[in-house]
Design a protein around this motif. Structure first.
Motif, short mmCIF file in Angstrom:
data_model
loop_
_atom_site.label_atom_id
_atom_site.label_comp_id
_atom_site.label_asym_id
_atom_site.label_seq_id
_atom_site.Cartn_x
_atom_site.Cartn_y
_atom_site.Cartn_z
N GLN A 127 0.81 -1.21 0.00
CA GLN A 127 0.00 0.00 0.00
C GLN A 127 0.85 1.27 0.00
O GLN A 127 0.55 2.22 -0.72
N ASN A 128 1.92 1.31 0.83
CA ASN A 128 2.70 2.53 0.97
C ASN A 128 4.08 2.16 1.52
O ASN A 128 4.23 1.91 2.72
N GLU A 129 5.08 2.13 0.65
CA GLU A 129 6.44 1.75 1.05
C GLU A 129 7.00 2.68 2.12
O GLU A 129 7.76 2.26 2.99
N LEU A 130 6.63 3.96 2.08
CA LEU A 130 7.12 4.90 3.09
C LEU A 130 6.63 4.52 4.49
O LEU A 130 7.35 4.69 5.47
N SER A 131 5.42 4.01 4.57
CA SER A 131 4.89 3.56 5.87
C SER A 131 5.71 2.40 6.41
O SER A 131 6.03 2.37 7.60
N TRP A 139 6.93 12.37 15.94
CA TRP A 139 6.16 13.43 15.30
C TRP A 139 6.94 13.98 14.13
O TRP A 139 8.14 13.76 14.00
N PHE A 140 6.24 14.69 13.27
CA PHE A 140 6.82 15.18 12.03
C PHE A 140 8.06 16.04 12.27
O PHE A 140 9.10 15.84 11.63
N GLU A 141 7.97 17.00 13.19
CA GLU A 141 9.08 17.92 13.42
C GLU A 141 10.34 17.20 13.92
O GLU A 141 11.44 17.67 13.69
N LEU A 142 10.16 16.07 14.59
CA LEU A 142 11.32 15.29 15.04
C LEU A 142 12.12 14.79 13.84
O LEU A 142 13.36 14.80 13.85
N LEU A 143 11.42 14.39 12.80
CA LEU A 143 12.08 13.82 11.63
C LEU A 143 12.42 14.87 10.57
O LEU A 143 13.35 14.68 9.79
N PHE A 171 13.51 8.61 2.93
CA PHE A 171 13.40 9.50 4.09
C PHE A 171 13.10 10.93 3.64
O PHE A 171 12.28 11.62 4.25
N SER A 172 13.72 11.35 2.56
CA SER A 172 13.44 12.68 2.00
C SER A 172 11.99 12.78 1.57
O SER A 172 11.33 13.79 1.80
N GLN A 173 11.47 11.72 0.95
CA GLN A 173 10.06 11.71 0.53
C GLN A 173 9.13 11.73 1.75
O GLN A 173 8.13 12.44 1.76
N LEU A 174 9.48 10.97 2.77
CA LEU A 174 8.67 10.90 3.99
C LEU A 174 8.58 12.25 4.68
O LEU A 174 7.53 12.62 5.19
N LEU A 197 2.06 16.48 5.01
CA LEU A 197 1.09 15.65 4.30
C LEU A 197 1.66 14.27 4.02
O LEU A 197 1.01 13.25 4.24
N SER A 198 2.88 14.21 3.54
CA SER A 198 3.54 12.94 3.24
C SER A 198 3.73 12.12 4.51
O SER A 198 3.46 10.91 4.54
N PHE A 199 4.21 12.77 5.57
CA PHE A 199 4.41 12.09 6.85
C PHE A 199 3.08 11.57 7.39
O PHE A 199 2.97 10.41 7.80
N ASN A 200 2.05 12.44 7.40
CA ASN A 200 0.75 12.03 7.93
C ASN A 200 0.14 10.88 7.15
O ASN A 200 -0.50 10.00 7.72
N GLN A 201 0.34 10.88 5.85
CA GLN A 201 -0.18 9.80 5.02
C GLN A 201 0.49 8.47 5.39
O GLN A 201 -0.18 7.45 5.52
N ALA A 202 1.80 8.51 5.59
CA ALA A 202 2.53 7.29 5.97
C ALA A 202 2.09 6.79 7.35
O ALA A 202 1.87 5.59 7.54
N VAL A 203 1.95 7.70 8.30
CA VAL A 203 1.54 7.30 9.65
C VAL A 203 0.09 6.82 9.66
O VAL A 203 -0.25 5.88 10.38
N ARG A 204 -0.75 7.46 8.86
CA ARG A 204 -2.15 7.04 8.81
C ARG A 204 -2.29 5.58 8.40
O ARG A 204 -3.12 4.84 8.94
#
Length: 173
Positions: free
Chosen positions: A62-66, A82-86, A97-100, A105-112
């Motif tokens: 579904q999502n390789e970044l996840s 959290w996003f700001e940590l990364l 990691f750059s994509q994540l 939006l990209s980070f939240n999509q992966a975590v979702r």
């Protein structure tokens, strides 16, 4: 067992498959797990790890970044990510990691995707105390699985990435 059942339910909610097909996949996952991790013998380990392996296989499709975020999470604490940590500029960071971290939006999509599969959840504890949280946590059993089975080999690259993320948030003395 309740954690395994919740994860199985989350998986079944994400895919168009029957319960009978899920059981077939579960048995195949258990056989695969026995070959790669013969030390697993208890029913509890079997239920949890087989269930999580099925979810991980689906997440990868579904999502390789996840899947990569889940692997990286083993090098952090399970209580809060959290996003700001990364999110910061790390020279030479891997493309995934750059994509994540290219945006929230990209980070939240992966975590979702991880949350949808019952492997992570939004941290609402600080929201209850009036502080808005943007963090996520995972159950300590899931975190242990990411450490010992998802990352069977110590990954120097992931370790360095995690250290750089944490180091960028340490105030200068």
């Amino acid at each position: 067992l309740p954690l395994a059942l919740a994860t199985a339910g989350a998986y079944l909610d994400q895919v168009a498959t029957s319960f009978a097909d899920y059981l077939r996949l579960y048995k195949a996952s258990w056989l695969k797990l026995q070959h790669t991790s013969p030390e697993l013998s208890s029913y509890e380990d079997r239920a949890l790890y087989s269930t999580w392996q099925l979810s991980l296989d689906h997440i990868k499709r579904q999502n390789e970044l996840s899947a990569r975020l889940l692997q990286l999470w083993a090098y952090f604490d399970n209580q809060d990510i959290w996003f700001e940590l990364l999110h910061h500029s790390i020279s030479g960071s891997p493309e995934w990691f750059s994509q994540l971290t290219e945006g929230e939006l990209s980070f939240n999509q992966a975590v979702r995707v991880l949350c949808d599969h019952g492997l992570a959840e939004a941290d609402i504890s600080s929201e209850e105390s009036g502080v808005e949280s943007k963090g996520y946590s995972m159950h300590s059993c899931v975190h242990s699985w990411t450490i010992h089975f998802l990352n069977q080999e110590w990954d120097v690259g992931m370790t360095g990435l995690a250290l750089e993320c944490v180091g960028s948030h340490v105030p200068d003395r």
